[in-house]
Design a protein around this motif. Structure first.
Motif, PDB file in Angstrom:
ATOM      1  N   ALA A  61      -0.754 -12.332   9.847  1.00  0.00           N
ATOM      2  CA  ALA A  61       0.500 -11.592   9.711  1.00  0.00           C
ATOM      3  C   ALA A  61       0.276 -10.132   9.330  1.00  0.00           C
ATOM      4  O   ALA A  61       1.139  -9.295   9.563  1.00  0.00           O
ATOM      5  N   VAL A  62      -0.864  -9.825   8.722  1.00  0.00           N
ATOM      6  CA  VAL A  62      -1.194  -8.450   8.363  1.00  0.00           C
ATOM      7  C   VAL A  62      -2.619  -8.158   8.806  1.00  0.00           C
ATOM      8  O   VAL A  62      -3.423  -9.064   8.987  1.00  0.00           O
ATOM      9  N   GLU A  63      -2.871  -6.877   8.983  1.00  0.00           N
ATOM     10  CA  GLU A  63      -4.247  -6.462   9.272  1.00  0.00           C
ATOM     11  C   GLU A  63      -4.606  -5.317   8.337  1.00  0.00           C
ATOM     12  O   GLU A  63      -3.746  -4.568   7.895  1.00  0.00           O
ATOM     13  N   ILE A  64      -5.882  -5.227   8.032  1.00  0.00           N
ATOM     14  CA  ILE A  64      -6.368  -4.213   7.110  1.00  0.00           C
ATOM     15  C   ILE A  64      -7.246  -3.249   7.889  1.00  0.00           C
ATOM     16  O   ILE A  64      -8.194  -3.665   8.555  1.00  0.00           O
ATOM     17  N   ASN A  65      -6.924  -1.979   7.811  1.00  0.00           N
ATOM     18  CA  ASN A  65      -7.688  -0.948   8.479  1.00  0.00           C
ATOM     19  C   ASN A  65      -8.628  -0.341   7.445  1.00  0.00           C
ATOM     20  O   ASN A  65      -8.188   0.384   6.554  1.00  0.00           O
ATOM     21  N   ASP A  66      -9.909  -0.661   7.556  1.00  0.00           N
ATOM     22  CA  ASP A  66     -10.886  -0.172   6.577  1.00  0.00           C
ATOM     23  C   ASP A  66     -11.037   1.339   6.610  1.00  0.00           C
ATOM     24  O   ASP A  66     -11.234   1.975   5.582  1.00  0.00           O
ATOM     25  N   GLU A  67     -10.939   1.920   7.795  1.00  0.00           N
ATOM     26  CA  GLU A  67     -11.144   3.353   7.933  1.00  0.00           C
ATOM     27  C   GLU A  67     -10.050   4.143   7.209  1.00  0.00           C
ATOM     28  O   GLU A  67     -10.321   5.053   6.447  1.00  0.00           O
ATOM     29  N   ARG A  68      -8.794   3.755   7.424  1.00  0.00           N
ATOM     30  CA  ARG A  68      -7.671   4.450   6.794  1.00  0.00           C
ATOM     31  C   ARG A  68      -7.265   3.794   5.474  1.00  0.00           C
ATOM     32  O   ARG A  68      -6.446   4.323   4.748  1.00  0.00           O
ATOM     33  N   GLN A  69      -7.804   2.620   5.170  1.00  0.00           N
ATOM     34  CA  GLN A  69      -7.531   1.856   3.951  1.00  0.00           C
ATOM     35  C   GLN A  69      -6.036   1.581   3.784  1.00  0.00           C
ATOM     36  O   GLN A  69      -5.455   1.830   2.742  1.00  0.00           O
ATOM     37  N   VAL A  70      -5.434   1.080   4.871  1.00  0.00           N
ATOM     38  CA  VAL A  70      -4.022   0.719   4.826  1.00  0.00           C
ATOM     39  C   VAL A  70      -3.844  -0.710   5.326  1.00  0.00           C
ATOM     40  O   VAL A  70      -4.693  -1.255   6.023  1.00  0.00           O
ATOM     41  N   ILE A  71      -2.721  -1.291   4.955  1.00  0.00           N
ATOM     42  CA  ILE A  71      -2.350  -2.626   5.407  1.00  0.00           C
ATOM     43  C   ILE A  71      -1.131  -2.467   6.294  1.00  0.00           C
ATOM     44  O   ILE A  71      -0.196  -1.728   5.966  1.00  0.00           O
ATOM     45  N   ALA A  72      -1.127  -3.168   7.425  1.00  0.00           N
ATOM     46  CA  ALA A  72      -0.018  -3.073   8.361  1.00  0.00           C
ATOM     47  C   ALA A  72       0.467  -4.464   8.734  1.00  0.00           C
ATOM     48  O   ALA A  72      -0.309  -5.397   8.817  1.00  0.00           O
ATOM     49  N   HIS A  73       1.766  -4.564   8.979  1.00  0.00           N
ATOM     50  CA  HIS A  73       2.370  -5.797   9.474  1.00  0.00           C
ATOM     51  C   HIS A  73       2.026  -5.869  10.961  1.00  0.00           C
ATOM     52  O   HIS A  73       2.259  -4.928  11.705  1.00  0.00           O
TER      53      HIS A  73
END
Length: 79
Positions: A61-73
Motif C-alpha cells: 500500500a505504500v512505497e519508500i523512496n530511499d533517495e528522497r527519503q519519503v513515503i508515498a501511497h
C-alpha cells in the motif's frame, strides 16, 4: 503487530491504524518524520506507528523512496 483477538478489539489492533496513515498520504508523498508527526495523536507510540508502516509496506500500500527519503501511497488498495 497486534491483530484483533480475544485480548484486543479491532480498534486496538494495528489494522485499525491503516486508514489513518493512508488518509494522510492521499495528499502526496511526505518524509517519514512529517508523517509520524501528522498521525502521532492517533498512535500509542512510535512502535505502534512502525508496526502499522510495516504492515502497509508488506501489503504493497505504500512505497519508500530511499533517495528522497519519503513515503508515498501507491494507489487504490483493499485496506
Amino acid at each position: 503487530m497486534r491483530l484483533p483477538n480475544k485480548l484486543f478489539s479491532f480498534e486496538e489492533s494495528t489494522l485499525a491504524n491503516l486508514p489513518v496513515i493512508l488518509q494522510l498520504l492521499e495528499s502526496g508523498p511526505m518524509p517519514v518524520l512529517d508523517l509520524y508527526h501528522g498521525v502521532e495523536a492517533s498512535f500509542g507510540g512510535v512502535d505502534e506507528f512502525l508496526d502499522t508502516m510495516e504492515c502497509l509496506y508488506a501489503l504493497g500500500a505504500v512505497e519508500i523512496n530511499d533517495e528522497r527519503q519519503v513515503i508515498a501511497h501507491v494507489g487504490p488498495t483493499v485496506v
